[in-house]
Enzyme design. Sequence first.
Site, PDB file in Angstrom:
ATOM      1  N   GLU A  58      -5.778 -10.682  -1.878  1.00 49.81           N
ATOM      2  CA  GLU A  58      -6.523 -10.669  -0.714  1.00 49.81           C
ATOM      3  C   GLU A  58      -8.033 -10.344  -1.067  1.00 49.81           C
ATOM      4  O   GLU A  58      -8.833  -9.566  -0.354  1.00 49.81           O
ATOM      5  CB  GLU A  58      -6.209  -9.119  -0.056  1.00 49.81           C
TER       6      GLU A  58
ATOM      7  N   GLU B 248       0.713  -1.111   0.153  1.00 50.87           N
ATOM      8  CA  GLU B 248       0.166  -0.095   0.145  1.00 50.87           C
ATOM      9  C   GLU B 248       0.828   1.268  -0.275  1.00 50.87           C
ATOM     10  O   GLU B 248       0.667   2.218   0.779  1.00 50.87           O
ATOM     11  CB  GLU B 248      -1.086  -0.050   1.243  1.00 50.87           C
TER      12      GLU B 248
HETATM   13  C1  XIL Z   1      -5.875  -6.813   7.879  1.00 47.91           C
HETATM   14  C2  XIL Z   1      -6.111  -8.325   8.803  1.00 47.91           C
HETATM   15  O1  XIL Z   1      -6.943  -8.810   8.163  1.00 47.91           O
HETATM   16  C3  XIL Z   1      -6.485  -7.601  10.105  1.00 47.91           C
HETATM   17  O2  XIL Z   1      -6.663  -8.774  11.111  1.00 47.91           O
HETATM   18  C4  XIL Z   1      -5.675  -6.597  10.728  1.00 47.91           C
HETATM   19  O3  XIL Z   1      -6.279  -6.128  11.684  1.00 47.91           O
HETATM   20  C5  XIL Z   1      -5.458  -5.541   9.845  1.00 47.91           C
HETATM   21  O4  XIL Z   1      -4.902  -5.864   8.547  1.00 47.91           O
HETATM   22  N1  XIL Z   1      -4.811  -4.865   3.259  1.00 47.91           N
HETATM   23  C6  XIL Z   1      -3.800  -5.561   3.582  1.00 47.91           C
HETATM   24  C7  XIL Z   1      -3.938  -6.883   4.942  1.00 47.91           C
HETATM   25  O5  XIL Z   1      -2.713  -5.600   2.883  1.00 47.91           O
HETATM   26  O6  XIL Z   1      -2.722  -7.153   5.451  1.00 47.91           O
HETATM   27  C8  XIL Z   1      -5.105  -6.274   5.660  1.00 47.91           C
HETATM   28  O7  XIL Z   1      -5.190  -7.336   6.649  1.00 47.91           O
HETATM   29  C9  XIL Z   1      -6.275  -5.948   4.961  1.00 47.91           C
HETATM   30  C10 XIL Z   1      -6.139  -4.761   3.858  1.00 47.91           C
END
Ligand code: XIL
Length: 398
Positions: A265, A157
């Site tokens: 994701e 990100e």
């Molecule tokens: C999220 C997890 O799922 C949560 O448990 C945590 O509290 C925050 O992070 N983008 C990403 C992931 O790259 O690492 C994130 O995961 C969701 C958004």
Amino acid sequence: MAAALALLAGVGAPPAVAAPARARPVPDAPLRALADAASVRVGATLEPAQIDDAAYAGTLAREFSSVTAENAMKWYAIEPTRDAVDFAGADAVLEFAEANDLAVRGHALIWSQDAFTPAWVRAITDRAELWTEVEDHVRAVLERYRGRIRRWDVVNEPLDTFGSARSGSVFDRVLGPDWIADVFRLAHAVDPDAELWLNEYGADWNPQKHRALVELLRTLLAQGVPIDGVGLQTHRLSVDGPDRAAFERVLRDYEALGLRVAITELDVAVAPDDAQGLERQAEAYETIVVSCLAVAACEEVTTWGVTDRDTWLDDLGLFPPPTRPLLFDDELAPKPAYHAVSQVLAAGRAAARASSPGDPTTTTTAPASTTSSVPGAPDPPTPAPAARPVAGAPRFTG
Ligand code: XIL
């Protein structure tokens, strides 16, 4: 902001037209076998505590071929307090993966969002001091897992969540704009055999963000920065699937840069009152996975969880729970989305290419790879130097 996002996501809005439920015959094989045959990884997340959840862990090992630590490999999990380094959770996820013949996506070395950076890192204001900490962290993680984790999200990100500028994180503010290039070079020096990926949110649906990400990657590649792939998170804001042609063109824009591509994701939230929601969700999953299979550079589809009962979206505050965004329901039963993904994987890459709206063999329109999906982007795109080949890691060609 949450209200605006909920509006954007169309949460609670009934479908304009109720889609008829489709019968989906189930191929008699777990997803991972079908995915292997289609030369794509199919992944899901794991938290250390879930290793002892036999239903969750068993489903993960049976159905998926890759695992991403949902949190355990992030800086905030490994070093929540300065110098109090703890790899126990990360080690546990890796050991589970190795015991169950799962590939690992290392996630993530540096997450360029202050909210997800340890407070002690966020507090550093001196450039040399911050770089030393970044360097120590990247070295410690990559050296520990060298040869065991081959695919890393090096930077997560780098752009604004809903914008297209750099995120303005402590790394941007204190290290200056070249830190992304510096971290990739460092990672390559520490583990020359690792695949180095940049992972980003929102480029799958936000054309401005996609354009900004293409430009960032093009610039980095032109500077010779060792980047192998781009991960598209693909947290969908709406249950309605993307337009297939547009989605495929996004994937092809990154392929045209010479990069590998992954859906890293994936989740698709359903509104609790949407009677046709699970079927519409299945169609969204189908479109996303078939698009990946149609694009040779797309090597992985990872869902952000296994079962609806454990999804992060239920706690996010953006969608009314239960969001039911994944392939298995609360009882670990496969959902319509599972059957849709299963069928698409079983049909394989040739079928995906044959049905591709952007495939020059099936349409009279110009090949997608020469027509950028990005409004206002140069067309055809300025050629960029191809991303480097990764030793010992052949690209899937389908
Ligand atoms: C999220 C997890 O799922 C949560 O448990 C945590 O509290 C925050 O992070 N983008 C990403 C992931 O790259 O690492 C994130 O995961 C969701 C958004």
